[in-house]
Design a protein around this motif. Structure first.
Motif, PDB file in Angstrom:
ATOM      1  N   LEU A  20      16.984   9.553  57.782  1.00 57.50           N
ATOM      2  CA  LEU A  20      17.931   9.689  58.576  1.00 57.50           C
ATOM      3  C   LEU A  20      19.348   9.187  57.943  1.00 57.50           C
ATOM      4  O   LEU A  20      19.262   8.066  57.092  1.00 57.50           O
ATOM      5  CB  LEU A  20      18.011   9.025  59.953  1.00 57.50           C
ATOM      6  CG  LEU A  20      16.669   9.381  60.662  1.00 57.50           C
ATOM      7  CD1 LEU A  20      16.539   8.918  62.016  1.00 57.50           C
ATOM      8  CD2 LEU A  20      16.553  10.798  61.087  1.00 57.50           C
ATOM      9  N   SER A  21      20.128   9.881  57.997  1.00 57.27           N
ATOM     10  CA  SER A  21      21.377   9.413  57.520  1.00 57.27           C
ATOM     11  C   SER A  21      22.655   9.188  58.676  1.00 57.27           C
ATOM     12  O   SER A  21      22.666  10.123  59.566  1.00 57.27           O
ATOM     13  CB  SER A  21      22.127  10.375  56.524  1.00 57.27           C
ATOM     14  OG  SER A  21      20.902  10.454  55.382  1.00 57.27           O
ATOM     15  N   CYS A  22      23.712   8.534  58.357  1.00 54.69           N
ATOM     16  CA  CYS A  22      24.597   8.343  59.302  1.00 54.69           C
ATOM     17  C   CYS A  22      25.994   8.051  58.503  1.00 54.69           C
ATOM     18  O   CYS A  22      26.226   6.960  57.765  1.00 54.69           O
ATOM     19  CB  CYS A  22      24.262   6.988  60.175  1.00 54.69           C
ATOM     20  SG  CYS A  22      25.761   6.583  61.284  1.00 54.69           S
ATOM     21  N   VAL A  23      27.022   8.943  58.603  1.00 50.13           N
ATOM     22  CA  VAL A  23      28.035   8.875  57.720  1.00 50.13           C
ATOM     23  C   VAL A  23      29.397   8.278  58.713  1.00 50.13           C
ATOM     24  O   VAL A  23      29.407   8.815  59.999  1.00 50.13           O
ATOM     25  CB  VAL A  23      28.676  10.136  57.444  1.00 50.13           C
ATOM     26  CG1 VAL A  23      30.025   9.999  56.502  1.00 50.13           C
ATOM     27  CG2 VAL A  23      27.536  10.815  56.331  1.00 50.13           C
ATOM     28  N   ALA A  24      29.778   7.257  58.359  1.00 47.64           N
ATOM     29  CA  ALA A  24      30.809   6.612  59.112  1.00 47.64           C
ATOM     30  C   ALA A  24      32.061   6.909  58.711  1.00 47.64           C
ATOM     31  O   ALA A  24      32.256   7.286  57.558  1.00 47.64           O
ATOM     32  CB  ALA A  24      30.665   5.124  58.811  1.00 47.64           C
ATOM     33  N   SER A  25      33.186   7.172  59.741  1.00 50.03           N
ATOM     34  CA  SER A  25      34.527   7.335  59.449  1.00 50.03           C
ATOM     35  C   SER A  25      35.255   6.978  60.053  1.00 50.03           C
ATOM     36  O   SER A  25      34.881   6.043  61.168  1.00 50.03           O
ATOM     37  CB  SER A  25      34.581   8.970  59.106  1.00 50.03           C
ATOM     38  OG  SER A  25      34.418   9.600  60.585  1.00 50.03           O
ATOM     39  N   ARG A  26      36.810   6.920  59.957  1.00 46.80           N
ATOM     40  CA  ARG A  26      37.589   6.328  60.778  1.00 46.80           C
ATOM     41  C   ARG A  26      37.340   4.800  60.929  1.00 46.80           C
ATOM     42  O   ARG A  26      37.738   4.478  62.107  1.00 46.80           O
ATOM     43  CB  ARG A  26      37.832   7.041  62.128  1.00 46.80           C
ATOM     44  CG  ARG A  26      38.271   8.428  62.096  1.00 46.80           C
ATOM     45  CD  ARG A  26      38.284   9.111  63.521  1.00 46.80           C
ATOM     46  NE  ARG A  26      38.729  10.571  63.228  1.00 46.80           N
ATOM     47  CZ  ARG A  26      38.916  11.127  64.284  1.00 46.80           C
ATOM     48  NH1 ARG A  26      38.719  10.715  65.549  1.00 46.80           N
ATOM     49  NH2 ARG A  26      39.289  12.548  64.262  1.00 46.80           N
ATOM     50  N   LEU A  27      37.008   4.086  59.982  1.00 49.53           N
ATOM     51  CA  LEU A  27      36.996   2.812  60.003  1.00 49.53           C
ATOM     52  C   LEU A  27      38.191   2.115  60.248  1.00 49.53           C
ATOM     53  O   LEU A  27      39.222   2.788  60.051  1.00 49.53           O
ATOM     54  CB  LEU A  27      36.368   2.200  58.651  1.00 49.53           C
ATOM     55  CG  LEU A  27      34.751   2.356  58.569  1.00 49.53           C
ATOM     56  CD1 LEU A  27      34.373   3.586  58.491  1.00 49.53           C
ATOM     57  CD2 LEU A  27      34.332   1.505  57.272  1.00 49.53           C
ATOM     58  N   VAL A  28      37.962   0.884  60.876  1.00 49.12           N
ATOM     59  CA  VAL A  28      39.324   0.266  61.349  1.00 49.12           C
ATOM     60  C   VAL A  28      40.019  -0.161  59.842  1.00 49.12           C
ATOM     61  O   VAL A  28      39.517  -0.529  59.030  1.00 49.12           O
ATOM     62  CB  VAL A  28      38.994  -1.044  61.875  1.00 49.12           C
ATOM     63  CG1 VAL A  28      40.246  -2.007  62.099  1.00 49.12           C
ATOM     64  CG2 VAL A  28      38.288  -0.917  63.353  1.00 49.12           C
ATOM     65  N   SER A  29      41.465   0.071  59.972  1.00 49.68           N
ATOM     66  CA  SER A  29      42.227  -0.206  58.850  1.00 49.68           C
ATOM     67  C   SER A  29      41.979  -1.306  58.147  1.00 49.68           C
ATOM     68  O   SER A  29      41.889  -2.440  59.097  1.00 49.68           O
ATOM     69  CB  SER A  29      43.915   0.121  59.056  1.00 49.68           C
ATOM     70  OG  SER A  29      44.447  -0.171  58.097  1.00 49.68           O
ATOM     71  N   GLY A  30      41.864  -1.671  57.006  1.00 52.31           N
ATOM     72  CA  GLY A  30      41.708  -3.069  56.230  1.00 52.31           C
ATOM     73  C   GLY A  30      40.120  -3.321  56.192  1.00 52.31           C
ATOM     74  O   GLY A  30      39.846  -4.317  55.783  1.00 52.31           O
ATOM     75  N   PHE A  31      38.997  -2.499  56.894  1.00 48.68           N
ATOM     76  CA  PHE A  31      37.802  -2.861  56.863  1.00 48.68           C
ATOM     77  C   PHE A  31      37.076  -2.067  56.195  1.00 48.68           C
ATOM     78  O   PHE A  31      37.289  -0.759  56.161  1.00 48.68           O
ATOM     79  CB  PHE A  31      37.306  -2.874  58.304  1.00 48.68           C
ATOM     80  CG  PHE A  31      37.824  -4.222  59.131  1.00 48.68           C
ATOM     81  CD1 PHE A  31      38.944  -3.887  59.682  1.00 48.68           C
ATOM     82  CD2 PHE A  31      37.165  -5.308  59.063  1.00 48.68           C
ATOM     83  CE1 PHE A  31      39.424  -5.309  60.382  1.00 48.68           C
ATOM     84  CE2 PHE A  31      37.713  -6.623  59.762  1.00 48.68           C
ATOM     85  CZ  PHE A  31      38.772  -6.553  60.572  1.00 48.68           C
ATOM     86  N   THR A  32      35.795  -2.414  55.588  1.00 52.97           N
ATOM     87  CA  THR A  32      34.861  -1.251  55.016  1.00 52.97           C
ATOM     88  C   THR A  32      33.670  -1.472  55.850  1.00 52.97           C
ATOM     89  O   THR A  32      33.485  -2.367  56.659  1.00 52.97           O
ATOM     90  CB  THR A  32      34.554  -1.760  53.450  1.00 52.97           C
ATOM     91  OG1 THR A  32      34.017  -2.933  53.443  1.00 52.97           O
ATOM     92  CG2 THR A  32      35.866  -2.130  52.733  1.00 52.97           C
ATOM     93  N   LEU A  33      32.466  -0.574  55.229  1.00 53.05           N
ATOM     94  CA  LEU A  33      31.474  -0.500  55.943  1.00 53.05           C
ATOM     95  C   LEU A  33      30.992  -1.832  56.070  1.00 53.05           C
ATOM     96  O   LEU A  33      29.992  -2.233  56.807  1.00 53.05           O
ATOM     97  CB  LEU A  33      30.711   0.670  55.362  1.00 53.05           C
ATOM     98  CG  LEU A  33      29.106   0.863  56.265  1.00 53.05           C
ATOM     99  CD1 LEU A  33      29.482   1.296  57.675  1.00 53.05           C
ATOM    100  CD2 LEU A  33      28.352   1.520  55.390  1.00 53.05           C
TER     101      LEU A  33
END
Length: 132
Positions: A20-33
């Motif tokens: 399974l894959s899960c793509v993250a977007s719209r992360l909080v500004s200044g933060f990474t995964l």
């Protein structure tokens, strides 16, 4: 809130594998995964949602529910903002809708604790069906 989109579910025979894959977007500004505690949950018909696997934002340590230990592996590719769940030796009882989850507020908590806690962001889920 971070947006999560799962994929990779499907029908597999007992003993088979899926990733399974899960793509993250719209992360909080200044933060990474890497700043997010990430997890996979699942929910079978008529049952409560349960935590399957979790990866801590602190040190990347992981925790798994007992029934999947040794068969499932959670991982991530931070450059791709993608979380994975490798599922091997699948059993009919693994069939469920699988959800990806992420949260910034679990920082400092051990992954086993997070696995039993609420998460702020969820994907829409991907169906996993295992035939016997």
């Amino acid at each position: 809130q971070v947006q999560l989109v799962e994929s990779g579910g499907g029908l597999v025979q007992s003993g088979g594998s899926l990733r399974l894959s899960c793509v993250a977007s719209r992360l909080v500004s200044g933060f990474t995964l890497d700043n997010y505690t990430i997890a996979w949950f699942r929910q079978a018909p008529g049952k409560q949602r349960e935590g399957v696997a979790c990866m801590s934002s602190n040190d990347g340590s992981t925790a798994y529910m007992d029934s999947v230990k040794g068969r499932f592996t959670i991982s991530k590719d931070s450059a791709k903002n993608t979380v994975y769940l490798q599922m091997n030796s699948l059993k009919p009882e693994d069939a469920a809708v699988y959800y990806c989850a992420a949260d910034l507020n679990h920082h400092g908590r051990p992954p086993a604790y997070s696995l039993r806690s609420a998460f702020g962001s969820w994907g829409q889920g991907t169906q996993v069906t295992v035939s016997s």
